[in-house]
Design an enzyme around this catalytic site. Structure first.
Site, PDB file in Angstrom:
ATOM      1  N   ARG A  50       0.849  -1.196   0.000  1.00 48.35           N
ATOM      2  CA  ARG A  50       0.000   0.000   0.000  1.00 48.35           C
ATOM      3  C   ARG A  50       0.886   1.248   0.000  1.00 48.35           C
ATOM      4  O   ARG A  50       0.609   2.237  -0.658  1.00 48.35           O
ATOM      5  CB  ARG A  50      -0.960   0.015   1.200  1.00 48.35           C
ATOM      6  CG  ARG A  50      -1.692   1.353   1.345  1.00 48.35           C
ATOM      7  CD  ARG A  50      -2.990   1.311   2.170  1.00 48.35           C
ATOM      8  NE  ARG A  50      -2.919   0.441   3.328  1.00 48.35           N
ATOM      9  CZ  ARG A  50      -2.233   0.684   4.447  1.00 48.35           C
ATOM     10  NH1 ARG A  50      -1.553   1.808   4.590  1.00 48.35           N
ATOM     11  NH2 ARG A  50      -2.225  -0.192   5.445  1.00 48.35           N
ATOM     12  N   TYR A 102     -16.990  16.633 -14.671  1.00 47.03           N
ATOM     13  CA  TYR A 102     -17.320  15.206 -14.780  1.00 47.03           C
ATOM     14  C   TYR A 102     -18.314  14.812 -13.673  1.00 47.03           C
ATOM     15  O   TYR A 102     -18.172  15.230 -12.513  1.00 47.03           O
ATOM     16  CB  TYR A 102     -16.029  14.372 -14.665  1.00 47.03           C
ATOM     17  CG  TYR A 102     -16.283  12.903 -14.670  1.00 47.03           C
ATOM     18  CD1 TYR A 102     -16.608  12.239 -15.851  1.00 47.03           C
ATOM     19  CD2 TYR A 102     -16.243  12.162 -13.495  1.00 47.03           C
ATOM     20  CE1 TYR A 102     -16.874  10.880 -15.856  1.00 47.03           C
ATOM     21  CE2 TYR A 102     -16.500  10.792 -13.488  1.00 47.03           C
ATOM     22  CZ  TYR A 102     -16.820  10.170 -14.672  1.00 47.03           C
ATOM     23  OH  TYR A 102     -17.083   8.828 -14.674  1.00 47.03           O
ATOM     24  N   ASP A 174      -7.987  18.299 -14.396  1.00 42.84           N
ATOM     25  CA  ASP A 174      -8.329  16.967 -14.890  1.00 42.84           C
ATOM     26  C   ASP A 174      -7.926  16.922 -16.358  1.00 42.84           C
ATOM     27  O   ASP A 174      -8.536  17.563 -17.207  1.00 42.84           O
ATOM     28  CB  ASP A 174      -9.839  16.723 -14.705  1.00 42.84           C
ATOM     29  CG  ASP A 174     -10.274  15.322 -15.159  1.00 42.84           C
ATOM     30  OD1 ASP A 174      -9.618  14.746 -16.044  1.00 42.84           O
ATOM     31  OD2 ASP A 174     -11.302  14.837 -14.641  1.00 42.84           O
ATOM     32  N   LYS A 199      -9.206   5.845 -19.454  1.00 45.36           N
ATOM     33  CA  LYS A 199      -9.502   6.321 -20.804  1.00 45.36           C
ATOM     34  C   LYS A 199      -8.268   6.169 -21.695  1.00 45.36           C
ATOM     35  O   LYS A 199      -7.832   5.068 -21.923  1.00 45.36           O
ATOM     36  CB  LYS A 199     -10.015   7.762 -20.721  1.00 45.36           C
ATOM     37  CG  LYS A 199     -11.044   7.994 -19.591  1.00 45.36           C
ATOM     38  CD  LYS A 199     -12.360   7.279 -19.802  1.00 45.36           C
ATOM     39  CE  LYS A 199     -13.249   7.236 -18.556  1.00 45.36           C
ATOM     40  NZ  LYS A 199     -13.551   8.515 -17.955  1.00 45.36           N
TER      41      LYS A 199
HETATM   42  C1  LIG Z   1     -13.996   8.896 -16.603  1.00 43.83           C
HETATM   43  C2  LIG Z   1     -13.605  10.227 -16.080  1.00 43.83           C
HETATM   44  C3  LIG Z   1     -13.344  10.432 -14.716  1.00 43.83           C
HETATM   45  C4  LIG Z   1     -13.527   9.345 -13.673  1.00 43.83           C
HETATM   46  O1  LIG Z   1     -12.607   8.320 -13.812  1.00 43.83           O
HETATM   47  P1  LIG Z   1     -12.884   6.790 -13.407  1.00 43.83           P
HETATM   48  O2  LIG Z   1     -11.642   6.102 -13.833  1.00 43.83           O
HETATM   49  O3  LIG Z   1     -14.113   6.352 -14.141  1.00 43.83           O
HETATM   50  O4  LIG Z   1     -13.111   6.757 -11.937  1.00 43.83           O
HETATM   51  C5  LIG Z   1     -12.923  11.696 -14.320  1.00 43.83           C
HETATM   52  N1  LIG Z   1     -12.787  12.700 -15.189  1.00 43.83           N
HETATM   53  C6  LIG Z   1     -13.047  12.538 -16.496  1.00 43.83           C
HETATM   54  C7  LIG Z   1     -12.883  13.701 -17.410  1.00 43.83           C
HETATM   55  C8  LIG Z   1     -13.468  11.306 -16.988  1.00 43.83           C
HETATM   56  O5  LIG Z   1     -13.739  11.162 -18.294  1.00 43.83           O
END
Ligand SMILES: *Cc1c(COP(=O)(O)O)cnc(C)c1O
Length: 395
Positions: A50, A102, A174, A199
């Site tokens: 961890r 998001y 982000d 993604k």
């Molecule tokens: C998918 C997404 C998230 C969240 O991520 P997860 O891996 O699904 O928890 C946050 N910000 C954006 C822009 C996203 O497309």
């Protein structure tokens, strides 16, 4: 110290670490929760996974280098990374957050962090005056997500970071949609970069993961403490898959972006399409800014087919894209925000966010662009045939 290698080289150099022991060209999977301490009095670098694991650390080092930060952190999901980052704040603190943030980030702010006394104001972060006006004496963070989902609005990272600094706030970005291939927020003054690595960084729709990169040691130390304390770390095998994903990130993205540009141009010429949202298109309100702060318009675009029936008909008549939530994969992914990512909004909220009932979002994969366009022509033909039929009363 200046980076000796260009970005494309670093994607490989940072992810290929020849194993000292065996010469293996890939980082081994260190599937071990604990580590033997050879010396009774002096413990080694790793003790418990961890707190630190060599496979996860290779990924964390790679993303830190690629984003130009001081330290990277891998989490069990994008939301784990984002939630942990928000816990840098304390009760009584306030964050300025984009209106069209998001959905998961919206949820953690409005249903969890608010209970802990961490408040927020939603603003249109593309409007710098609105950002300035939203800052309160207790504001600690300005949060940016650019381009935004699903209408791809562009926020000025340099300008927001400057406003944040002037007000002694941090800037979190982000960077999921652009990745460090095209946009490096830390180089533009941001303090912390966040990713849903689910993604583009994974790129194959096979992992759920999150990454964070700190721009300075003070934030890095506090984030490391929280990562270890909260424990929402990324597992070893998923860390390895992300290291693999990173190697091809640039070639995948460049191909997808090239196709996205062609598809956006194609769609913008079609009578059935009321609007195309793509920051690589001339005429998109953020296209100049996007060109200044990011290397491309990205691989995600949205388009408006006017109503739900037309959107449904289009989806039912194309064969190449997967119809699903998520984005950023080798396969094209078509999604319907009103009933998928933005289903929780009221109709009024959706209208205000520019999400019409005919809006589809496309994440362009690495298929042949001509094949994708031919597929979409078939979808649009079906929409056209629909239009020949009498419009039902009440519409
Ligand atoms: C998918 C997404 C998230 C969240 O991520 P997860 O891996 O699904 O928890 C946050 N910000 C954006 C822009 C996203 O497309």
């Amino acid at each position: 110290m200046a980076e000796p290698y260009n970005f494309s080289t670093r994607l490989i150099k940072d992810t290929v670490k020849v194993d000292e022991e065996t010469g293996a060209a890939n980082v081994p999977l260190y599937l071990s929760s604990t580590f033997h301490q050879r010396n009774f009095d002096q413990y080694g670098k790793y003790d418990y996974s961890r707190s630190g694991n060599p496979t996860r650390e290779a990924l964390e080092d790679a993303i830190a280098s690629l984003e130009g930060g001081v330290r990277g952190f891998a989490f069990a999901s994008g939301m784990a990374a984002i939630s942990t980052a928000f816990l840098l704040l304390s009760s009584g603190d306030h964050a300025v957050v984009p209106k069209n943030v998001y959905g998961g980030t919206f949820r953690i702010l409005t249903q969890v962090l608010n209970r802990l006394g961490i408040s927020h104001t939603f603003v249109d972060t593309t409007d710098l005056n609105a950002v300035r006006r939203a800052i309160l004496p207790n504001t600690k963070v300005i949060y940016v997500e650019t381009p935004s989902n699903p209408t791809l609005r562009v926020t000025d990272i340099r300008a927001v970071s400057k406003i944040a600094r002037e007000n002694e706030c941090l800037t979190f970005v982000d960077n999921t949609f652009m990745t460090p291939v095209f946009q490096r927020p830390l180089e533009m003054g941001a303090d912390l970069v966040l990713h849903s690595a689910t993604k583009f960084i994974s790129g194959h729709s096979d992992v759920v993961a999150g990454l964070a990169v700190a721009g300075n040691e003070a934030i890095a130390d506090r984030l490391y403490f929280l990562q270890n304390a909260l424990g929402s770390i990324l597992g070893v095998q998923d860390s390895w898959l992300l290291l693999r994903g990173l190697k091809t990130l640039e070639v995948r993205m460049r191909k997808s972006v090239q196709s996205a540009q062609k598809i956006a141009e194609f769609l913008s010429k079609q009578k059935e399409v009321a609007a195309v949202y793509y920051p690589g298109l001339q005429g998109h309100p953020g296209s100049d800014l996007q060109a200044r702060q990011a290397g491309s318009g990205g691989a995600v675009l949205s388009f408006d087919l006017k109503d739900e029936e037309r959107a449904r008909t289009f989806v039912n008549n194309v064969t190449l894209p997967v119809f699903a939530v998520s984005l950023g994969a080798v396969e094209s992914i078509l999604s319907y925000p009103p009933k998928m990512s933005h289903a929780e909004l009221s109709e009024k909220e959706r209208r205000e966010a520019g999400i019409s009932s005919g809006l589809l979002r496309l994440s362009v994969g690495i298929e042949d662009a001509g094949d994708l366009i031919r597929d979409f022509e078939a979808g649009l033909d079906a929409v056209r045939r629909l239009k020949d039929q009498p419009v039902r009363s009440g519409e």
